[in-house]
Design an enzyme around this catalytic site. Structure first.
Site, PDB file in Angstrom:
ATOM      1  N   LYS A  16      -0.505 -18.079  -8.851  1.00 60.13           N
ATOM      2  CA  LYS A  16       0.371 -16.993  -8.396  1.00 60.13           C
ATOM      3  C   LYS A  16       1.788 -17.390  -8.752  1.00 60.13           C
ATOM      4  CE  LYS A  16       0.032 -13.003  -6.378  1.00 60.13           C
ATOM      5  NZ  LYS A  16      -1.025 -11.991  -6.389  1.00 60.13           N
TER       6      LYS A  16
ATOM      7  N   ASP B  72       1.945  -7.831  -9.414  1.00 63.51           N
ATOM      8  CA  ASP B  72       1.809  -7.837  -7.954  1.00 63.51           C
ATOM      9  C   ASP B  72       3.001  -7.012  -7.445  1.00 63.51           C
ATOM     10  OD1 ASP B  72       0.208  -9.279  -5.639  1.00 63.51           O
ATOM     11  OD2 ASP B  72       2.294  -9.444  -5.044  1.00 63.51           O
TER      12      ASP B  72
HETATM   13  P1  NDP Z   1       3.850  -2.432  -5.344  1.00 62.58           P
HETATM   14  O1  NDP Z   1       5.124  -3.127  -5.577  1.00 62.58           O
HETATM   15  O2  NDP Z   1       3.361  -1.476  -6.367  1.00 62.58           O
HETATM   16  O3  NDP Z   1       3.907  -1.648  -3.943  1.00 62.58           O
HETATM   17  C1  NDP Z   1       4.163  -2.313  -2.760  1.00 62.58           C
HETATM   18  C2  NDP Z   1       4.241  -1.279  -1.643  1.00 62.58           C
HETATM   19  O4  NDP Z   1       4.312  -1.958  -0.384  1.00 62.58           O
HETATM   20  C3  NDP Z   1       5.474  -0.417  -1.724  1.00 62.58           C
HETATM   21  O5  NDP Z   1       5.202   0.833  -1.164  1.00 62.58           O
HETATM   22  C4  NDP Z   1       6.461  -1.189  -0.872  1.00 62.58           C
HETATM   23  O6  NDP Z   1       7.536  -0.420  -0.348  1.00 62.58           O
HETATM   24  C5  NDP Z   1       5.573  -1.663   0.248  1.00 62.58           C
HETATM   25  N1  NDP Z   1       6.113  -2.889   0.853  1.00 62.58           N
HETATM   26  C6  NDP Z   1       6.475  -4.035   0.212  1.00 62.58           C
HETATM   27  N2  NDP Z   1       6.973  -4.915   1.095  1.00 62.58           N
HETATM   28  C7  NDP Z   1       6.913  -4.310   2.304  1.00 62.58           C
HETATM   29  C8  NDP Z   1       7.264  -4.707   3.604  1.00 62.58           C
HETATM   30  N3  NDP Z   1       7.796  -5.924   3.844  1.00 62.58           N
HETATM   31  N4  NDP Z   1       7.072  -3.812   4.617  1.00 62.58           N
HETATM   32  C9  NDP Z   1       6.546  -2.584   4.376  1.00 62.58           C
HETATM   33  N5  NDP Z   1       6.188  -2.164   3.154  1.00 62.58           N
HETATM   34  C10 NDP Z   1       6.362  -3.008   2.136  1.00 62.58           C
HETATM   35  O7  NDP Z   1       2.779  -3.576  -5.060  1.00 62.58           O
HETATM   36  P2  NDP Z   1       1.184  -3.508  -5.134  1.00 62.58           P
HETATM   37  O8  NDP Z   1       0.729  -2.168  -4.704  1.00 62.58           O
HETATM   38  O9  NDP Z   1       0.770  -4.052  -6.428  1.00 62.58           O
HETATM   39  O10 NDP Z   1       0.782  -4.593  -4.026  1.00 62.58           O
HETATM   40  C11 NDP Z   1       0.562  -4.244  -2.661  1.00 62.58           C
HETATM   41  C12 NDP Z   1      -0.268  -5.322  -2.000  1.00 62.58           C
HETATM   42  O11 NDP Z   1      -1.524  -5.444  -2.691  1.00 62.58           O
HETATM   43  C13 NDP Z   1       0.328  -6.728  -2.011  1.00 62.58           C
HETATM   44  O12 NDP Z   1      -0.063  -7.418  -0.853  1.00 62.58           O
HETATM   45  C14 NDP Z   1      -0.337  -7.383  -3.221  1.00 62.58           C
HETATM   46  O13 NDP Z   1      -0.360  -8.787  -3.142  1.00 62.58           O
HETATM   47  C15 NDP Z   1      -1.741  -6.803  -3.084  1.00 62.58           C
HETATM   48  N6  NDP Z   1      -2.545  -6.829  -4.299  1.00 62.58           N
HETATM   49  C16 NDP Z   1      -2.120  -6.233  -5.451  1.00 62.58           C
HETATM   50  C17 NDP Z   1      -2.928  -6.231  -6.568  1.00 62.58           C
HETATM   51  C18 NDP Z   1      -2.577  -5.491  -7.816  1.00 62.58           C
HETATM   52  O14 NDP Z   1      -3.439  -5.372  -8.686  1.00 62.58           O
HETATM   53  N7  NDP Z   1      -1.384  -4.951  -7.956  1.00 62.58           N
HETATM   54  C19 NDP Z   1      -4.221  -6.958  -6.570  1.00 62.58           C
HETATM   55  C20 NDP Z   1      -4.627  -7.455  -5.285  1.00 62.58           C
HETATM   56  C21 NDP Z   1      -3.786  -7.405  -4.211  1.00 62.58           C
HETATM   57  P3  NDP Z   1       9.005  -0.510  -1.027  1.00 62.58           P
HETATM   58  O15 NDP Z   1       8.904   0.301  -2.288  1.00 62.58           O
HETATM   59  O16 NDP Z   1       9.917   0.055  -0.011  1.00 62.58           O
HETATM   60  O17 NDP Z   1       9.259  -1.961  -1.287  1.00 62.58           O
END
Ligand code: NDP
Length: 451
Positions: free
Chosen positions: A130, A170
């Site tokens: 990571k 991520d």
């Molecule tokens: P993105 O950056 O595309 O989206 C993240 C989302 O979560 C946004 O809506 C963001 O809001 C919100 N967010 C981030 N930080 C916070 C916080 N502290 N409190 C509330 N909302 C928050 O990321 P992903 O969708 O790719 O990832 C989301 C989760 O999924 C993570 O935990 C990641 O590790 C996990 N994941 C992702 C994978 C992938 O393929 N992308 C694979 C497996 C797991 P804002 O825009 O306001 O920041």
């Protein structure tokens, strides 16, 4: 014969905190894992004597480096970049890059540790890693993002390669950022190899990759419900987040007949009791990936829905919950509120979105609860399929990839059932995923001897 006293959870965790002080997220991820795996290790001394658990909780290596870049006003800016190469017992290091102001070593070690068992569960040959940076992409221009990605890759390129370490996206790293980084890698190395996944289709990306984590999370829920002769159809669903994982989790839930009534970002959540239809979701995807706006704008565009500034969706009545935003977004109180409001099952799209006490709340209520290392493994699984397609220089079609994704999620579910079914028939997916993920990596480490 070498004798080793059985492992004791508290003593093991004390040693971990001593070795890695000030890393609360890493300690949390290891604690959840160790609670399940230590009894298993004590029953299987072949893992005890060679100190497999101690070895697994120490990354192979960690790179920390300066990333210096120039903003649009010509100011010099400095961030900290990281890559944690956690474990390559069953394949090259593989795991995403996160760009978020909160990124630190603790968060990346927890993510890398979880990745070890998630990748093992996919049944594909992938080790774990990571990385990322404490860079905040919010409010940055596209050119600033490009300059940051190029500067970050200039250093990262020394440590990665198609057979050693293959990063992906991520939080804060989507197709745009992967493209900037892949372009820079290609320029530095003078070669075209699949060293990053999540690439655009035009230059080696895989169909279904951007949908895979969210789709997989919904498929996993469907598998859990199938075991109870139930399905997503007709269920009211809470989704948190509105990024990559949340968008496609919501899409698949809707395709499977469920009604998604919430989505969120770090500023608040929207509640649309009539459901976020495919059309409305299209607006959210454009809002988040093209306009890069806030979820509150949804409530300005569509009526009959409400926006809740600074709040999370977990108090809204529902049948199913899909936390898809970030770590520790459901605490004990939120878990109790979910249960009190009728929640029947939880499938994690995010990594470790549920605190340790909330995990206990779900397990004590004996509802199907899928930890991310099982239910969000679809993304890395299709990344693995992207690596295969890059190696054989072929591209599979959408139907084939979606079938493979579905098959992989089914197999992960079956492994969880095999290792997690309790005497009364209840499936403890936390135990099941941890033990199934552990065994494959541990057996490989044993086979290598003292390393
Ligand atoms: P993105 O950056 O595309 O989206 C993240 C989302 O979560 C946004 O809506 C963001 O809001 C919100 N967010 C981030 N930080 C916070 C916080 N502290 N409190 C509330 N909302 C928050 O990321 P992903 O969708 O790719 O990832 C989301 C989760 O999924 C993570 O935990 C990641 O590790 C996990 N994941 C992702 C994978 C992938 O393929 N992308 C694979 C497996 C797991 P804002 O825009 O306001 O920041």
């Amino acid at each position: 014969m070498n004798h080793q006293a059985p492992l004791i959870l508290e003593t093991f965790l004390e040693g971990l905190v001593k070795r890695s002080p000030g890393e609360p997220e890493f300690h949390q991820a290891v604690e959840e894992f160790a609670k399940c795996v230590i009894p298993y290790i004590n029953e299987h001394p072949k893992y005890l004597v060679p100190r497999i658990l101690e070895r697994m909780t120490e990354p192979d290596r960690t790179f920390i480096f300066r990333v210096c870049w120039e903003d649009d006003e010509g100011n010099y800016r400095v961030n900290r970049g990281y890559r944690v190469q956690f474990n390559n017992a069953i394949g090259p290091y593989k795991g995403g890059l996160r760009f978020h102001h909160s990124v630190n070593l603790s968060i990346l070690k927890f993510l890398g540790f979880e990745q070890t068992f998630k990748n093992s569960l996919t049944t594909l040959p992938m080790g774990s890693g990571k990385g990322g940076a404490d860079f905040n992409p919010k409010g940055k221009s596209t050119k600033e993002i490009m300059r940051f990605c190029q500067a970050y890759m200039t250093e990262l390129s020394k440590y990665i390669g198609e057979n050693t370490d293959i990063p992906a996206g991520d939080i804060g790293v989507g197709a745009r950022e992967i493209s900037f980084m892949f372009g820079q890698y290609k320029r530095i190395k003078g070669e075209f190899t699949g060293t990053l996944t999540g690439k655009s289709i035009e230059f080696g990306g895989s169909l279904i990759r951007k949908e895979a984590t969210g789709y997989g999370c919904a498929y996993f829920m469907e598998e859990m419900l199938k075991l109870k002769s139930d399905s997503i159809e007709g269920k009211t669903c809470l989704v948190s987040g509105s990024g990559n994982v949340a968008q496609f989790c919501a899409e698949k839930i809707t395709q499977l007949g469920g009604k998604v009534v919430t989505m969120s970002d770090s500023s608040g959540f929207i509640h649309d009791p009539n459901g976020i239809t495919a059309e409305k979701l299209e607006y959210i995807i454009d809002l988040k990936t093209v306009q890069r706006g806030r979820i509150s704008e949804y409530a300005e565009k569509f009526h009959d829905c409400t926006y809740h500034e600074g709040e999370q969706p977990w108090n809204v009545p529902c049948d199913l919950a899909f936390p898809c935003a970030t770590q520790n977004e459901i605490d004990g109180d939120s878990a109790r509120a979910l249960l009190a409001n009728g929640c029947l099952a939880v499938s994690e799209g995010a990594n470790m979105p549920v605190t340790l006490d909330a995990v206990d709340v779900f397990l004590n209520a004996r509802i199907p609860y899928a930890p991310g290392k099982a239910s969000n493994a679809g993304g890395v699984a299709v990344s693995g399929l992207e690596m295969t397609q890059n190696s054989i220089r072929l591209a599979w079609d959408r139907e084939e990839l979606e079938e493979r994704l579905k098959g992989i999620m089914r197999k992960i579910h079956n492994q969880c059932v095999t290792h997690g079914r309790e005497a009364d028939g209840f499936v403890n997916y936390v135990k099941g995923s941890n033990i199934a993920g552990f065994v494959k990596v541990a057996d490989a480490m044993l086979a290598y001897g003292v390393l």
